[in-house]
Design a protein around this motif. Sequence first.
Motif, PDB file in Angstrom:
ATOM      1  N   THR A 129       0.849  -1.194   0.000  1.00 31.51           N
ATOM      2  CA  THR A 129       0.000   0.000   0.000  1.00 31.51           C
ATOM      3  C   THR A 129       0.879   1.235   0.000  1.00 31.51           C
ATOM      4  O   THR A 129       1.868   1.312   0.747  1.00 31.51           O
ATOM      5  N   PHE A 130       0.539   2.202  -0.862  1.00 28.96           N
ATOM      6  CA  PHE A 130       1.229   3.488  -0.901  1.00 28.96           C
ATOM      7  C   PHE A 130       0.520   4.488   0.019  1.00 28.96           C
ATOM      8  O   PHE A 130      -0.713   4.533   0.055  1.00 28.96           O
ATOM      9  N   TYR A 131       1.329   5.315   0.700  1.00 29.25           N
ATOM     10  CA  TYR A 131       0.812   6.435   1.494  1.00 29.25           C
ATOM     11  C   TYR A 131       1.587   7.690   1.100  1.00 29.25           C
ATOM     12  O   TYR A 131       2.793   7.628   0.861  1.00 29.25           O
ATOM     13  N   ASP A 132       0.895   8.816   1.061  1.00 24.61           N
ATOM     14  CA  ASP A 132       1.520  10.076   0.651  1.00 24.61           C
ATOM     15  C   ASP A 132       2.669  10.424   1.599  1.00 24.61           C
ATOM     16  O   ASP A 132       2.474  10.556   2.806  1.00 24.61           O
ATOM     17  N   ALA A 133       3.882  10.589   1.025  1.00 23.45           N
ATOM     18  CA  ALA A 133       5.074  10.858   1.829  1.00 23.45           C
ATOM     19  C   ALA A 133       5.416  12.341   1.940  1.00 23.45           C
ATOM     20  O   ALA A 133       6.353  12.708   2.663  1.00 23.45           O
ATOM     21  N   ALA A 140       5.866   8.282  -2.081  1.00 27.69           N
ATOM     22  CA  ALA A 140       5.089   7.367  -1.256  1.00 27.69           C
ATOM     23  C   ALA A 140       5.921   6.710  -0.166  1.00 27.69           C
ATOM     24  O   ALA A 140       7.075   6.336  -0.395  1.00 27.69           O
ATOM     25  N   HIS A 141       5.298   6.572   1.010  1.00 28.45           N
ATOM     26  CA  HIS A 141       5.723   5.546   1.948  1.00 28.45           C
ATOM     27  C   HIS A 141       5.197   4.227   1.396  1.00 28.45           C
ATOM     28  O   HIS A 141       4.089   4.168   0.843  1.00 28.45           O
ATOM     29  N   VAL A 142       5.963   3.161   1.550  1.00 31.82           N
ATOM     30  CA  VAL A 142       5.562   1.858   1.015  1.00 31.82           C
ATOM     31  C   VAL A 142       5.373   0.890   2.178  1.00 31.82           C
ATOM     32  O   VAL A 142       6.331   0.570   2.888  1.00 31.82           O
ATOM     33  N   LEU A 152       7.347  -0.974   6.877  1.00 35.97           N
ATOM     34  CA  LEU A 152       7.115   0.356   6.320  1.00 35.97           C
ATOM     35  C   LEU A 152       8.442   0.923   5.830  1.00 35.97           C
ATOM     36  O   LEU A 152       9.357   1.166   6.623  1.00 35.97           O
ATOM     37  N   TYR A 153       8.529   1.111   4.536  1.00 35.70           N
ATOM     38  CA  TYR A 153       9.687   1.761   3.914  1.00 35.70           C
ATOM     39  C   TYR A 153       9.289   3.217   3.693  1.00 35.70           C
ATOM     40  O   TYR A 153       8.410   3.504   2.878  1.00 35.70           O
ATOM     41  N   THR A 154       9.945   4.128   4.409  1.00 33.11           N
ATOM     42  CA  THR A 154       9.472   5.517   4.374  1.00 33.11           C
ATOM     43  C   THR A 154       9.737   6.192   3.039  1.00 33.11           C
ATOM     44  O   THR A 154       9.023   7.124   2.669  1.00 33.11           O
ATOM     45  N   GLY A 155      10.749   5.702   2.264  1.00 32.80           N
ATOM     46  CA  GLY A 155      11.219   6.508   1.149  1.00 32.80           C
ATOM     47  C   GLY A 155      11.676   7.855   1.686  1.00 32.80           C
ATOM     48  O   GLY A 155      11.967   8.013   2.876  1.00 32.80           O
ATOM     49  N   ALA A 174       3.029  -0.737  11.676  1.00 34.45           N
ATOM     50  CA  ALA A 174       4.141  -1.495  11.106  1.00 34.45           C
ATOM     51  C   ALA A 174       4.968  -2.115  12.216  1.00 34.45           C
ATOM     52  O   ALA A 174       5.081  -1.560  13.331  1.00 34.45           O
ATOM     53  N   ASP A 175       5.554  -3.278  11.925  1.00 33.02           N
ATOM     54  CA  ASP A 175       6.459  -3.953  12.856  1.00 33.02           C
ATOM     55  C   ASP A 175       7.899  -3.503  12.657  1.00 33.02           C
ATOM     56  O   ASP A 175       8.710  -3.569  13.590  1.00 33.02           O
ATOM     57  N   VAL A 176       8.215  -3.107  11.420  1.00 33.75           N
ATOM     58  CA  VAL A 176       9.571  -2.690  11.054  1.00 33.75           C
ATOM     59  C   VAL A 176       9.476  -1.414  10.227  1.00 33.75           C
ATOM     60  O   VAL A 176       8.604  -1.310   9.350  1.00 33.75           O
ATOM     61  N   VAL A 177      10.372  -0.460  10.471  1.00 33.83           N
ATOM     62  CA  VAL A 177      10.402   0.780   9.690  1.00 33.83           C
ATOM     63  C   VAL A 177      11.810   0.969   9.142  1.00 33.83           C
ATOM     64  O   VAL A 177      12.786   0.986   9.905  1.00 33.83           O
ATOM     65  N   ILE A 178      11.922   1.070   7.816  1.00 26.80           N
ATOM     66  CA  ILE A 178      13.174   1.492   7.183  1.00 26.80           C
ATOM     67  C   ILE A 178      13.051   2.988   6.947  1.00 26.80           C
ATOM     68  O   ILE A 178      12.240   3.426   6.118  1.00 26.80           O
ATOM     69  N   CYS A 179      13.823   3.775   7.668  1.00 23.22           N
ATOM     70  CA  CYS A 179      13.620   5.222   7.705  1.00 23.22           C
ATOM     71  C   CYS A 179      14.798   5.974   7.105  1.00 23.22           C
ATOM     72  O   CYS A 179      15.958   5.727   7.452  1.00 23.22           O
ATOM     73  N   GLU A 180      14.503   6.899   6.211  1.00 20.66           N
ATOM     74  CA  GLU A 180      15.549   7.786   5.676  1.00 20.66           C
ATOM     75  C   GLU A 180      16.082   8.685   6.781  1.00 20.66           C
ATOM     76  O   GLU A 180      15.418   8.919   7.793  1.00 20.66           O
TER      77      GLU A 180
END
Length: 409
Positions: A129-133, A140-142, A152-155, A174-180
Motif C-alpha cells: 500500500t502506498f501512502y503520501d510521503a 510514497a511511503h511503502v 514500512l519503507y518511508t522513502g 508497522a512492525d519494522v520501519v526502514i527510515c531515511e
Amino acid sequence: MDVRFLGGAREIGRSAILVNDRLLLDYGVKSDNPPQFPADVDPEAVVVSHGHLDHVGTIPALLSGDARPPIHWTPPTRELALTLARDTLKLRGGTLQCPFTETDVQRVTQVSERHGYREPFEAAGHEVTFYDAGHIPGSAHVLVDDGDTRLLYTGDFHTDDQRLVAGTTARPDADVVICESTYSDVEHEDRSTVEERFAESVETTLWEGGTVVVPAFAIGRTQEMLLVCDAYDIPCYVDGMGQEVTRMLRRHPEFVRDADALRRATSHARFVTGRDGQRKRISDQKAAIITTSGMLSGGPAMTYIPEIRANPTNRITMTGYQVEGTPGRDLLDTGRAEIDGRVMPVSAQVEQYDFSAHADRDGLVEFLDAYRGADVLVNHGDRCVAFAAELRTDGFDASAPSRGTTVTI
C-alpha cells in the motif's frame, strides 16, 4: 521477513532494498563520477517510492535481460522515472555510465502498473500500500505485508507543508520501519521565513537593476520556486527539464497540494525555448531565472552564470543542498566555479536557501514516535550509524545496516 540492502545503506544514492528475495523496493543510482549502481538483482516485482534519480535511476536495467518484473508506482513517479531515463540516455547513452538502452526504457512502459494512495495491491506475494510521503508529487511511503510482518519503507519524506505538496500525516501500523535520515543532524528554518528572505533578496536585486539566477532541481524544486515567485509577484523565467516536469505535474492535479495555484504560477512564469540567443537576452532582464541544474553540474545554468557572474549587483541563489565536489558547492565555498572546463571567478552575490523537501531531525523523530515498539532500520544518510545510536539513546530499537547486509525480522 528478510530484508537485504543492495544500496542506499549508510549512503545517499542508489537506494535498493530486496524483501524476501522476491520484492525490490527502488533501484536508484549514486551520481558520482563515474555513477555507482546497486548490486545486481532479479526480482519478481518492483515497487518504487518516488521519482528521483537516487531511487529510480537504474530501473530500466532490470529489463535488459529476459526478465519482465512488473513495476508498481504512482502515476507521477512513472512519468518522472521515464523522463529521467530518457535524459540519462541523452547524456550517457552508449557508455559504461548508462546501464540500459532505449529498448529497456520502452520495456518499462510495458510492465508499468500505476496505483493511487491507500489502494492495496499484490506484488510478488506481498500486499503493498502506498501512502503520501509529502516529499514530491507522487512520493510514497511503502507498506509491505507478507502475512507475518508489516514493513514500512518511508522513502524520502517531509512532515511539514511545502507549497507544492502537503507534509505526510500517514502513520500506518508497522512492525519494522526502514527510515531515511538525510537531515538527521539539521533543524530546518521555518519555511515562511525562508521564503520571505528569498523574496526580499530577489526583489532588492531586481530593484537595483540586477538579474537573479535560481539554480533548482527539475523535479519538485523548480515547481516550488515557481509557486514562491508567483506568491510574491516576482517576474520569472523557467528553463531546463523543469519545464517538462511542470507540464507533466499539471496533468496529475490530485498529486499536488493546490492544482489551481500551480496553474497560476505556470501562467505567471515565462518558459524559455533557448532559440535565437534567447538565453543571452534573458540574462539582461530584471527577473529571476529558475533553471537546472540545481548544483551547477550542467544544464542551462551553465549559460546564464557566465553571463551574469561579473556584475556584483546580480545574484545567484542556491535553493538546495550542494554536494561536495560539485560546481555549486565550489561556488559557495570559494566564490569560483568550473564552467565548461574553465574556473571562473564570480563577482555576483551568492546565497543559499534551505528549501529542502526532506524532514529535518525533529521531523524524523516526530514521525518515528509512532513506531517506538517497532524495529527501526536507518538508511539513506551520511550519518546513519550515528543517528541510529541517538535513537537507541531515546529508547528506540534502532540499527543502521550496511550495504550488502541481510536483516531477518
